[in-house]
Design an enzyme around this catalytic site. Structure first.
Site, PDB file in Angstrom:
ATOM      1  N   ARG A  96       0.803  -1.234  -0.012  1.00 49.09           N
ATOM      2  CA  ARG A  96      -0.139  -0.044  -0.001  1.00 49.09           C
ATOM      3  C   ARG A  96       0.804   1.263   0.135  1.00 49.09           C
ATOM      4  NH1 ARG A  96      -2.408   0.521   6.018  1.00 49.09           N
ATOM      5  NH2 ARG A  96      -0.897  -0.271   7.192  1.00 49.09           N
ATOM      6  N   LYS A 116       2.610   5.779   2.580  1.00 50.72           N
ATOM      7  CA  LYS A 116       1.633   4.714   2.831  1.00 50.72           C
ATOM      8  C   LYS A 116       0.053   4.982   2.579  1.00 50.72           C
ATOM      9  CE  LYS A 116       1.229   2.300   7.330  1.00 50.72           C
ATOM     10  NZ  LYS A 116       1.985   2.500   8.623  1.00 50.72           N
ATOM     11  N   ARG A 182       6.372   9.404   4.351  1.00 52.06           N
ATOM     12  CA  ARG A 182       7.381   9.091   5.422  1.00 52.06           C
ATOM     13  C   ARG A 182       8.770   9.656   4.863  1.00 52.06           C
ATOM     14  NH1 ARG A 182       7.116   3.662   5.736  1.00 52.06           N
ATOM     15  NH2 ARG A 182       5.502   3.571   7.627  1.00 52.06           N
ATOM     16  N   ASP A 258      10.254  -7.778   8.444  1.00 50.70           N
ATOM     17  CA  ASP A 258      10.188  -6.641   7.330  1.00 50.70           C
ATOM     18  C   ASP A 258       9.649  -5.377   7.844  1.00 50.70           C
ATOM     19  OD1 ASP A 258       7.531  -8.070   8.049  1.00 50.70           O
ATOM     20  OD2 ASP A 258       6.533  -6.736   7.125  1.00 50.70           O
ATOM     21  N   ASP A 268       7.560   2.551  10.408  1.00 51.09           N
ATOM     22  CA  ASP A 268       6.317   1.749  10.187  1.00 51.09           C
ATOM     23  C   ASP A 268       5.495   1.375  11.515  1.00 51.09           C
ATOM     24  OD1 ASP A 268       4.606   0.735   8.548  1.00 51.09           O
ATOM     25  OD2 ASP A 268       5.733  -1.124   7.899  1.00 51.09           O
TER      26      ASP A 268
END
Length: 473
Positions: A96, A116, A182, A258, A268
């Protein structure tokens, strides 16, 4: 007549570092088209790092570049795998988001702009590729809070509400949509290497290692043993990051491989939480039923993820050397943890026995009494007085501490204060105030901000909270 201001974002000097690695590492994708574009957050504190003047940057410039996505370079959905709750998942990748571009900051470092919620990619599987507005708000707050606490973290450049209704199992639905951008040092993950091991490509592992070292570990680029020296440096960076989380009272929530950056940077943020009190068993994610990613487990999990990274790296580096490098993790972690906690207590460069005793005693009493973690340190900063050096009984005398062995803690704190020259007392107070802001990003604070947005579309409490986090109030 005043000339209209030019959007500065398309004129940044974008670099194709990731694109230069080749198509084995990404897929070119397009951004989704959204029905609305409302800028909800712009991080003016980041713009000078990019050589941009905030006062000459309009809200519409953010929307044009990061809401309507007027492309400057190809958008790249990065390929990676990862261990999720201990199980290997080969069906990951940017599902995404994408790499919008890479820009050299005025500090000479390369920064990624990563999206994101910008739409579906080849790795979306059955998901819609969107981000809820609440999820975007939460990440903005997490990044600014952690940055203010001195944690090595990505930060949000902007957040745009996009006018769609989303259905989610973990939020009251329908809920509002957003896209976030980000800024981080890199979006290359441990899982980027794990994918190359899975498809048996040591040649690509070498290529990626050379890329990572050249850009993010230049201190080892000319070493004969640069691969193992890179890993040694990464072990120390991750140990330091884990120590930063623990002393900041932060629980990431989902430390899958990840979600581990190859630069040792925190990023994240999903179901994170700041601990209300010192509880090693505290879990942030409602779905972490076994407590794998509990607050107290974070150093162990970071070490485990570094160990899992040895599988791909062992295709080009001696496993014996990798094990030896990882063996330093606990030493690095303890060094940074104790130094950071001592700074929260106002100290630096005090003798080893008392330093160790004070760290141990502080953690013990915080855990035993369940006093508010952030409240304790903020109160210590607010009430600090030079008179504490004269009489241990007046230390924190103006608060009602829960039952516990506070008397022996005060005596120990008193002894450490008296190790210092009298002229150091001002520095103790300065360190306390710098390390311990009063504003803590606990769950009730986040929910209060979101309630105002959700029920009244009132963004003032959010803006005020961001201001306090950035000002370290």
């Amino acid at each position: 007549m005043t000339e209209p201001l030019t959007n500065p974002f398309p004129f940044l000097e974008y670099e194709g570092a990731m694109q230069g690695l080749g198509e084995d590492f990404y897929d070119e994708v397009a951004a989704a088209e959204f029905p609305r574009h409302i800028l909800r957050f712009r991080n003016d504190a980041l713009l000078p790092l990019l050589g941009i003047e905030p006062e000459k940057t309009l809200d519409g410039h953010f929307v044009e570049s990061f809401g309507k996505f007027e492309a400057v370079t190809p958008f790249l959905a990065l390929r990676y795998h990862g261990y999720q709750f201990g199980e290997y998942n080969p069906f990951l990748g940017d599902g995404r988001g994408f790499l919008y571009g890479q820009v050299r900051g005025v500090d000479g470092q390369l920064y990624d702009f990563g999206t994101k919620g910008s739409g579906r990619t080849p790795y979306s599987r059955h998901a819609d590729g969107r981000l809820t507005l609440k999820g975007g708000v939460r990440e903005v707050l997490a990044a600014e809070a952690l940055h203010g606490l001195g944690v090595t973290t990505s930060r949000c450049l902007c957040l745009v509400e996009t006018g769609e209704s989303l259905w989610r199992g973990d939020e009251p639905s329908p809920t509002r949509s957003s896209v976030m951008v980000r800024a981080s040092r890199s979006h290359i993950r441990f899982g980027t290497f794990e994918r190359l091991f899975h498809i048996k490509r040591p040649d690509l592992i070498r290529k990626l290692l050379d890329h990572v070292i050249e850009i993010y570990y230049p201190e080892v680029v000319n070493d004969d043993n640069r691969y193992i020296n890179f890993y040694r440096a990464l072990v120390e960076r991750v140990a330091k990051l884990a120590a930063q989380w623990m002393t900041a009272g932060f629980c990431h929530g989902v430390l899958n491989t990840d979600n581990m950056s190859i630069t040792g940077e925190s990023f994240d943020y999903g179901p994170y939480a700041f601990i209300p009190n010192y509880n090693p068993g505290f879990t942030a994610a409602y779905f972490d039923h076994g407590g794998r990613y509990s607050f107290g487990n974070q150093p162990f999990i970071c070490r485990l993820n570094l160990e899992l990274l040895q599988s791909p790296l062992s295709m080009v580096v001696s496993l014996l050397d990798l094990d030896s490098a990882l063996g330093k993790f606990d030493e690095h972690y303890r060094f940074y943890h104790d130094r950071l906690l001592l700074r929260k207590l106002g100290f630096e460069n005090i003798s080893a026995p008392e330093a160790t005793d004070l760290v141990t005693k502080t953690i013990e009493i915080l855990q035993d009494t369940r006093v508010g973690y952030h409240e304790f340190f903020a109160t210590l900063a607010e009430q600090f007085d030079h008179g504490w050096r004269m009489d241990s009984s007046v230390i924190l005398e103006n608060i009602d501490l829960p039952k516990g062995d506070w008397l022996s803690w005060k005596e120990l704190y008193f002894r450490v204060l008296n190790q210092l020259p009298i002229e150091e007392m001002d520095s103790v107070g300065d360190r306390l105030r710098h390390s311990n802001p009063r504003t803590a990003l606990l769950r009730p604070a986040i929910e209060s901000v979101w309630e105002a947005i959700d029920s009244e579309d009132n963004w003032q409490p959010f803006q005020e909270l961001v201001r306090k986090l950035q000002a370290r109030e």
